[in-house]
Write an enzyme that holds these catalytic residues in place. Structure first.
Site, mmCIF file in Angstrom:
data_model
loop_
_atom_site.group_PDB
_atom_site.id
_atom_site.type_symbol
_atom_site.label_atom_id
_atom_site.label_comp_id
_atom_site.label_asym_id
_atom_site.label_seq_id
_atom_site.Cartn_x
_atom_site.Cartn_y
_atom_site.Cartn_z
ATOM 1 N N ASP A 30 0.843 -1.197 0.000
ATOM 2 C CA ASP A 30 0.000 0.000 0.000
ATOM 3 C C ASP A 30 0.878 1.247 0.000
ATOM 4 O O ASP A 30 2.090 1.167 0.230
ATOM 5 C CB ASP A 30 -0.992 -0.006 1.193
ATOM 6 C CG ASP A 30 -0.353 -0.267 2.549
ATOM 7 O OD1 ASP A 30 0.898 -0.240 2.643
ATOM 8 O OD2 ASP A 30 -1.090 -0.485 3.519
ATOM 9 N N ASN A 66 -8.363 0.474 13.702
ATOM 10 C CA ASN A 66 -9.801 0.338 13.411
ATOM 11 C C ASN A 66 -10.126 -1.010 12.748
ATOM 12 O O ASN A 66 -11.224 -1.190 12.236
ATOM 13 C CB ASN A 66 -10.280 1.484 12.517
ATOM 14 C CG ASN A 66 -9.581 1.488 11.155
ATOM 15 O OD1 ASN A 66 -8.676 0.684 10.914
ATOM 16 N ND2 ASN A 66 -10.001 2.377 10.284
ATOM 17 N N HIS A 76 -8.458 -2.317 10.103
ATOM 18 C CA HIS A 76 -8.131 -2.420 8.666
ATOM 19 C C HIS A 76 -6.923 -3.327 8.439
ATOM 20 O O HIS A 76 -6.095 -3.532 9.341
ATOM 21 C CB HIS A 76 -7.934 -1.030 8.039
ATOM 22 C CG HIS A 76 -6.632 -0.357 8.322
ATOM 23 N ND1 HIS A 76 -6.505 1.014 8.388
ATOM 24 C CD2 HIS A 76 -5.379 -0.820 8.537
ATOM 25 C CE1 HIS A 76 -5.260 1.351 8.616
ATOM 26 N NE2 HIS A 76 -4.548 0.253 8.723
ATOM 27 N N GLU A 101 -10.338 -0.417 4.581
ATOM 28 C CA GLU A 101 -10.897 0.213 5.778
ATOM 29 C C GLU A 101 -12.307 -0.325 6.080
ATOM 30 O O GLU A 101 -13.012 -0.782 5.163
ATOM 31 C CB GLU A 101 -11.017 1.728 5.552
ATOM 32 C CG GLU A 101 -9.711 2.441 5.256
ATOM 33 C CD GLU A 101 -8.899 2.767 6.507
ATOM 34 O OE1 GLU A 101 -9.114 2.136 7.563
ATOM 35 O OE2 GLU A 101 -8.036 3.665 6.412
HETATM 36 O O1 LIG Z 1 -2.214 2.425 8.520
HETATM 37 C C1 LIG Z 1 -1.681 1.358 8.527
HETATM 38 O O2 LIG Z 1 -1.475 0.749 9.706
HETATM 39 C C2 LIG Z 1 -1.199 -0.648 9.770
HETATM 40 C C3 LIG Z 1 -0.526 -0.904 11.097
HETATM 41 O O3 LIG Z 1 0.573 -0.030 11.233
HETATM 42 P P1 LIG Z 1 1.646 -0.231 12.370
HETATM 43 O O4 LIG Z 1 2.558 0.959 12.268
HETATM 44 O O5 LIG Z 1 0.921 -0.283 13.667
HETATM 45 O O6 LIG Z 1 2.343 -1.498 12.050
HETATM 46 C C4 LIG Z 1 -0.340 -1.064 8.596
HETATM 47 O O7 LIG Z 1 -0.109 -2.445 8.594
HETATM 48 C C5 LIG Z 1 -1.073 -0.722 7.325
HETATM 49 O O8 LIG Z 1 -0.374 -1.171 6.199
HETATM 50 C C6 LIG Z 1 -1.278 0.739 7.237
HETATM 51 O O9 LIG Z 1 -2.283 0.926 6.325
#
Ligand SMILES: O=C1O[C@H](COP(=O)(O)O)[C@@H](O)[C@H](O)[C@H]1O
Length: 231
Positions: free
Chosen positions: A63, A132, A134, A139
């Site tokens: 992503d 949340n 995701h 999402e």
């Molecule tokens: O926003 C996101 O968060 C998840 C978790 O992030 P982290 O820093 O707690 O590991 C991440 O895996 C995801 O790809 C991203 O969209």
């Protein structure tokens, strides 16, 4: 889903890395879908200790934020170069990234769907958990997207990165879809970090709902979940 509770982040990183190492030794050219964020950083550092095992692995970025350029230090692209592609010496020929700042993001999504159709399915998909619920940028919503797509980001996702929370609207991301994740042969799901308790509790009810996209991982036959979150 096989859930393993690690004593700490270091152990989580070692356990997850060991699982990847056993896969890559059996299938050196495996196709690896790479998450970014705090969750996989330690695991990538462990993998880097065995760089000689990764001379054929193919990597795809999972992503990317849509409101910062790829070369920005907070982009997923920069993260992957720093923590995975550089340490494992993955050349551009074996790396499949994408650009979120082109005028026609729909074409870029179709291009990435083509890459997955040609190179995939993923042999290993790394996932972190959003606060949340995701996974990637899939999402919580009334429906989820099967294919690689442009995603509207939740406020909690934008706030997760300080650089983004100061950025210009509209905030969006590009990411792999749910079908592409669920067709992976193995999923390594890392649940660690502050603020993940509520989402993890929701997952552990085993109720599958689009309100918690990660709950769909219960439909997959080979998910290894490594967590430091106590229920
Ligand atoms: O926003 C996101 O968060 C998840 C978790 O992030 P982290 O820093 O707690 O590991 C991440 O895996 C995801 O790809 C991203 O969209």
């Amino acid at each position: 889903m096989k859930v393993t509770t690690a004593n700490d982040y270091a152990e989580l990183s070692q356990l997850a890395s060991a699982s990847i190492l056993s896969s890559v030794r059996a299938n050196p050219s495996l196709f690896f879908c790479a998450a970014t964020g705090g969750s996989p950083t330690g695991m990538y550092a462990e993998m880097a200790k065995h760089a000689a095992d990764f001379t054929q692995m193919r990597v795809m970025k999972m992503d990317e934020w849509g409101i910062i350029p790829s070369e920005h230090p907070d982009s997923c692209e920069s993260y992957l170069h720093k923590h995975l592609l550089g340490p494992l010496a993955i050349p551009e020929t074996r790396y499949f990234g994408f650009d979120t700042n082109m005028a026609d993001t729909d074409s870029e999504c179709l291009r990435m769907q083509g890459v997955i159709a040609q190179e995939g399915p993923f042999d290993i998909c790394i996932l972190g958990l959003g606060k949340n619920g995701h996974i990637a940028f899939n999402e919580p919503a009334a429906f989820l997207n099967a294919k690689f797509h442009k995603a509207t980001l939740a406020e909690s996702t934008i706030q997760h990165d300080p650089a983004l929370s100061q950025g210009a609207e509209p905030a969006f991301g590009l990411c792999v879809g749910m079908e592409e994740i669920l067709q992976s042969k193995k999923i390594i799901f890392l649940v660690t970090g502050n603020g993940k308790e509520a989402a993890f509790n929701q997952i552990m009810t085993k109720q599958i709902t689009t309100d918690c996209p990660a709950s769909f991982l219960w439909l997959h036959p080979n998910v290894e979940c490594y967590t430091t979150v106590s229920l």
